[in-house]
Design an enzyme around this catalytic site. Structure first.
Site, short mmCIF file in Angstrom:
data_model
loop_
_atom_site.label_atom_id
_atom_site.label_comp_id
_atom_site.label_asym_id
_atom_site.label_seq_id
_atom_site.Cartn_x
_atom_site.Cartn_y
_atom_site.Cartn_z
N GLU A 48 0.83 -1.20 0.00
CA GLU A 48 0.00 0.00 0.00
C GLU A 48 0.87 1.26 0.00
OE1 GLU A 48 -3.83 1.85 2.48
OE2 GLU A 48 -2.81 0.04 3.21
N GLY B 130 -8.34 5.07 7.27
CA GLY B 130 -9.13 4.92 8.48
C GLY B 130 -8.50 3.99 9.49
N SER C 53 -5.06 2.44 8.89
CA SER C 53 -3.60 2.40 8.85
C SER C 53 -3.05 3.68 8.25
CB SER C 53 -3.11 1.20 8.04
OG SER C 53 -3.43 1.36 6.67
N THR C 54 -1.77 3.88 8.44
CA THR C 54 -1.09 5.03 7.84
C THR C 54 0.26 4.56 7.30
OG1 THR C 54 -0.35 7.32 8.17
CG2 THR C 54 0.00 5.81 10.00
#
Length: 495
Positions: free
Chosen positions: A172, A201, A203-204
């Site tokens: 990602e 929402g 994960s970062t």
């Protein structure tokens, strides 16, 4: 009469004129063929569709590129997007069939947007991110059932369905970096790359190229790409449970760990007052093991609206104490020194845009002050000022902005100086910033490892040279007829 006949026989002009006419026709034909041969043909396009199944919602993106330039110089552009109604597919664990049903409206839009003759050859992908990663951790069979329902629904459409799967956090982050740099033409031109900051929402992700990082200190955070003839050693890490929604659960868990009936939350506006369920708060794997024993069914969530106290509470969701590497971000995760510009997208953009803070020329201290003032604004006043914003979004902007600032400065170590290197972005040249484009480019091999070959001359340059050569040939041809000019200049005498 015989003299006149002799004069006509000696006069070369008719032959000369014929030769000149033939030469002119030949030259015009040469130039015409060169121009027609190199004229751009009517453009044909190919298409690709990617569904981004995030934790809070799903979005569909349609991409388009020139058909004759699949793997060379054709630029891929986003032509349409559709936000699926309802929550993310991970929310349908108890009713998996609804996950598939939820996608149908956007898929019907895709049927209309992609030309019918291209349907069968248009690849269709679904990538699920942190929401499904959490569901898979919590209940693998429920995760499988959701995917079965989704795949069953997508296979009914006339596209070339390539499957649905969960992306790793590393994928990602890496594909988000590819998207940002591809859209900004930095990869093809070999320019300094832009780092990618993605906030979802659940994960970062942070991804960037650092000259002092070769992947040896923390190999699990290293991804190597060879794109357009250049090697990129990318640092990337995804923090599960540190997306905006799950981070808020972590923050509330900090304040309810003793099981109180009421909390006075500094991250919500003064006057905010809602009754909330302990079961709903602790229903996520990110906090489920922290639920206090003997807690009541509900608690009263009241707002205090204090930015500094909010930031202190937010800091407690991070671990800044342990680090076995030369340097870390948080939770003991290695991070090299920040380098270059960064693009911050997804929730980063939406929260900061709401507060008119996307302009990073605003000094960091001024950003803090504006968030402080906003958090201190009474809840009734906030609702009156923003009647068109949904309450469930509006109530979270104080926390969201405080969390973003804390994550960037305390977590990722941006300073007052380097903060100005961040650009909050929603789109780049008409395409949404995010991992979906990079994902499709990778799966369709649209970015070559080596730099594509290019013609030695552009179309206009080629036509110009051909035209000049034709004119030069014509001049040389005329010069070659000079002996005939002299003969023609001697007027015959009539005897």
């Amino acid at each position: 009469m015989s003299a006149q006949r002799e004069m006509k026989e000696k006069n070369p002009w008719p032959v000369t004129i014929i030769i000149i006419v033939i030469g002119v026709i030949a030259i015009v034909a040469l130039v015409t063929v060169a121009v027609l041969q190199n004229m751009p043909l009517s453009q044909k396009y190919k298409y690709g569709i990617v569904l981004d199944a995030g934790s809070s919602h799903t979005a569909l993106y349609i991409y388009e590129w020139p058909a004759e330039k699949d793997n060379n110089t054709g630029r891929v552009e986003q032509t349409h997007s559709c936000k699926v109604k309802g929550p993310g597919i991970s929310s349908y664990a108890s009713d998996p069939w609804k996950a598939g049903e939820s996608l149908k409206e956007c898929m019907k839009e895709a049927e209309m947007k992609v030309p019918g003759k291209r349907h069968h050859e248009t690849p269709l992908y679904l990538g699920a991110t942190a929401g499904m990663r959490l569901l898979n951790m919590e209940n693998g069979s429920a995760s499988d059932q959701v995917f079965q329902a989704v795949e069953g629904a997508l296979q009914k459409f006339p596209f070339s369905f390539q499957g649905a799967r969960i992306l790793s956090g590393q994928e990602e982050g890496a594909f988000g970096w590819v998207t940002v740099n591809y859209l900004d033409d930095r990869l093809k031109q070999g320019l300094e790359t832009t780092g990618a900051l993605d906030l979802g929402g659940a994960s970062t992700q942070i991804s960037f190229v650092s000259s002092n990082y070769n992947g040896s200190e923390s190999p699990s955070n290293s991804v190597t790409f060879r794109l357009y003839g250049n090697n990129y050693n990318l640092y990337t890490h995804s923090f599960l449970c540190y997306g905006k929604d799950q981070a808020m659960k972590l923050m509330l868990a900090q304040q309810t760990k003793s099981g109180p009936e009421t909390i006075l939350d500094p991250c919500f506006h003064p006057g905010y007052n809602e009754t909330k369920s302990y079961s709903d708060l602790y229903n996520s794997p990110c906090v489920s093991n922290r639920k206090p024993q003997g807690a009541p069914a509900t608690f009263t969530h009241m707002g205090r609206g204090n930015f500094q106290q909010c930031q202190e509470v937010v800091k407690k969701v991070f671990d800044f104490t342990s680090c076995k590497y030369s340097q870390c971000s948080f939770n003991g995760v290695f991070q090299p020194l920040l380098q270059g510009p960064f693009g911050a997208f997804s929730a980063y953009y939406f929260v900061m845009n709401f507060l008119n803070l996307t302009n990073t020329s605003i000094p960091l201290d001024a950003v803090r002050q504006k968030i402080k003032d906003y958090c201190a604004t009474p809840w009734k006043q906030v609702m009156a000022q923003h009647p068109d914003v949904k309450v469930n979004y509006l109530q979270e902007y104080c926390f969201g902005a405080t969390y973003i600032l804390t994550l960037l400065t305390e977590g990722y170590n941006f300073t007052s100086e380097s903060y100005s290197n961040i650009k909050f972005i929603k789109k780049i040249k008409g395409s949404d910033a995010g991992w979906t484009l990079g994902y499709m480019l990778n799966l369709t091999n649209m970015i070559p490892a080596e730099a594509p070959d290019t013609p030695p001359l552009p179309h206009a340059g080629y036509v110009s040279i051909v035209t000049l050569m034709a004119i030069l040939l014509f001049i040389l041809f005329l010069v070659s007829l000079r002996p005939l000019w002299r003969r023609c200049s001697k007027h015959p005498r009539i005897i």
